[in-house]
Design a protein around this motif. Structure first.
Motif, mmCIF file in Angstrom:
data_model
loop_
_atom_site.group_PDB
_atom_site.id
_atom_site.type_symbol
_atom_site.label_atom_id
_atom_site.label_comp_id
_atom_site.label_asym_id
_atom_site.label_seq_id
_atom_site.Cartn_x
_atom_site.Cartn_y
_atom_site.Cartn_z
ATOM 1 N N GLY A 1 1.505 8.299 9.924
ATOM 2 C CA GLY A 1 2.955 7.656 9.757
ATOM 3 C C GLY A 1 2.979 6.373 9.437
ATOM 4 N N GLU A 2 1.757 5.524 9.514
ATOM 5 C CA GLU A 2 1.865 4.199 9.142
ATOM 6 C C GLU A 2 1.995 3.857 7.892
ATOM 7 O OE1 GLU A 2 -1.540 2.229 10.815
ATOM 8 O OE2 GLU A 2 -2.147 3.878 11.791
ATOM 9 N N ALA A 3 2.781 2.853 7.784
ATOM 10 C CA ALA A 3 3.450 2.470 6.545
ATOM 11 C C ALA A 3 3.432 0.900 6.051
ATOM 12 C CB ALA A 3 4.876 2.797 6.259
ATOM 13 N N PRO A 4 3.159 0.566 5.149
ATOM 14 C CA PRO A 4 2.799 -1.197 4.599
ATOM 15 C C PRO A 4 4.326 -1.468 4.574
ATOM 16 C CG PRO A 4 2.508 0.336 2.995
ATOM 17 C CD PRO A 4 2.576 1.496 4.116
ATOM 18 N N PHE A 5 4.369 -2.942 4.469
ATOM 19 C CA PHE A 5 5.892 -3.493 4.459
ATOM 20 C C PHE A 5 6.115 -3.042 3.076
ATOM 21 C CE2 PHE A 5 8.840 -6.792 3.244
ATOM 22 C CZ PHE A 5 9.584 -6.967 4.433
ATOM 23 N N ILE A 6 5.379 -3.233 1.847
ATOM 24 C CA ILE A 6 5.977 -2.666 0.526
ATOM 25 C C ILE A 6 5.264 -1.621 0.308
ATOM 26 C CG2 ILE A 6 5.770 -3.123 -2.013
ATOM 27 C CD1 ILE A 6 5.875 -6.273 -1.222
ATOM 28 N N ASP A 7 5.811 -0.342 0.707
ATOM 29 C CA ASP A 7 5.375 1.130 0.628
ATOM 30 C C ASP A 7 5.515 1.566 -0.637
ATOM 31 O OD1 ASP A 7 4.505 3.656 0.793
ATOM 32 O OD2 ASP A 7 5.897 4.137 2.546
ATOM 33 N N LEU A 8 4.324 1.605 -1.625
ATOM 34 C CA LEU A 8 4.370 2.443 -2.838
ATOM 35 C C LEU A 8 4.155 4.122 -2.922
ATOM 36 C CD1 LEU A 8 2.746 -0.839 -4.590
ATOM 37 C CD2 LEU A 8 5.145 -0.108 -4.439
ATOM 38 N N GLY B 1 0.947 -1.393 -0.121
ATOM 39 C CA GLY B 1 -0.106 -0.004 0.169
ATOM 40 C C GLY B 1 0.893 1.317 -0.008
ATOM 41 N N ARG B 2 0.254 2.395 0.515
ATOM 42 C CA ARG B 2 0.917 3.562 0.727
ATOM 43 C C ARG B 2 0.983 4.252 2.089
ATOM 44 N NH1 ARG B 2 -1.386 8.048 -1.225
ATOM 45 N NH2 ARG B 2 -3.327 7.067 -1.590
ATOM 46 N N ARG B 3 1.998 4.856 2.359
ATOM 47 C CA ARG B 3 2.164 5.231 3.757
ATOM 48 C C ARG B 3 0.998 6.338 4.146
ATOM 49 N NH1 ARG B 3 6.501 5.753 6.928
ATOM 50 N NH2 ARG B 3 7.556 5.040 5.339
ATOM 51 N N HIS B 4 0.318 6.250 5.189
ATOM 52 C CA HIS B 4 -0.457 7.192 5.857
ATOM 53 C C HIS B 4 0.310 8.614 6.319
ATOM 54 C CE1 HIS B 4 -4.334 4.749 5.923
ATOM 55 N NE2 HIS B 4 -3.329 3.949 6.027
ATOM 56 N N ARG B 5 -0.136 9.521 5.407
ATOM 57 C CA ARG B 5 0.732 10.641 5.968
ATOM 58 C C ARG B 5 0.421 11.316 7.103
ATOM 59 N NH1 ARG B 5 3.578 11.648 1.380
ATOM 60 N NH2 ARG B 5 2.643 11.317 -0.560
#
Length: 90
Positions: free
Chosen positions: A12-19, A5-9
Motif C-alpha cells: 500500500g506504499e505510494a509515492p508522492f506522484i503515483d502513476l 513511481g507506482r503504488r506497491h499493491r
C-alpha cells in the motif's frame, strides 16, 4: 524530495506522484525517480535505477541512475512508456 513511481499493491506504499492510477503506465517502476529541491530552490532529477529509465526533454538516452540532473522551468521529464511530467516553477 518528491517521489515518482507506482503504488506497491502488496504494502500500500505510494509515492508522492503515483502513476499507478488509471490509466496506469506499466513502464513506471514502483520507485522510479526523485525530484530534489536544491538550496537555491531549483530542482534536480534522480533516476532510482528504474527498469525503463528516465529522460529529459525528449532525449533518446536515459539519464544515468543515481546521478542528479539539474532541471529548469519548462523541462519535460519522461518516465515509463508514455508519461511526461512538465516542471513549472512558481
Amino acid at each position: 524530495m518528491i517521489t515518482i513511481g507506482r503504488r506497491h499493491r502488496s504494502t500500500g506504499e505510494a509515492p508522492f506522484i503515483d502513476l499507478g492510477n488509471d490509466p496506469e503506465d506499466p513502464g513506471v517502476s514502483h520507485e522510479h525517480a526523485l525530484l530534489v529541491q536544491q538550496p537555491d530552490f531549483t530542482w534536480s532529477l534522480i533516476d532510482k535505477g528504474s527498469t525503463n529509465g528516465t529522460a529529459v526533454n525528449g532525449a533518446e538516452d536515459s539519464i544515468a541512475p543515481y546521478m542528479p540532473v539539474p532541471l529548469k522551468d519548462g523541462d519535460h521529464v519522461h518516465v515509463g512508456l508514455w508519461t511526461t511530467i512538465t516542471i513549472h516553477r512558481d
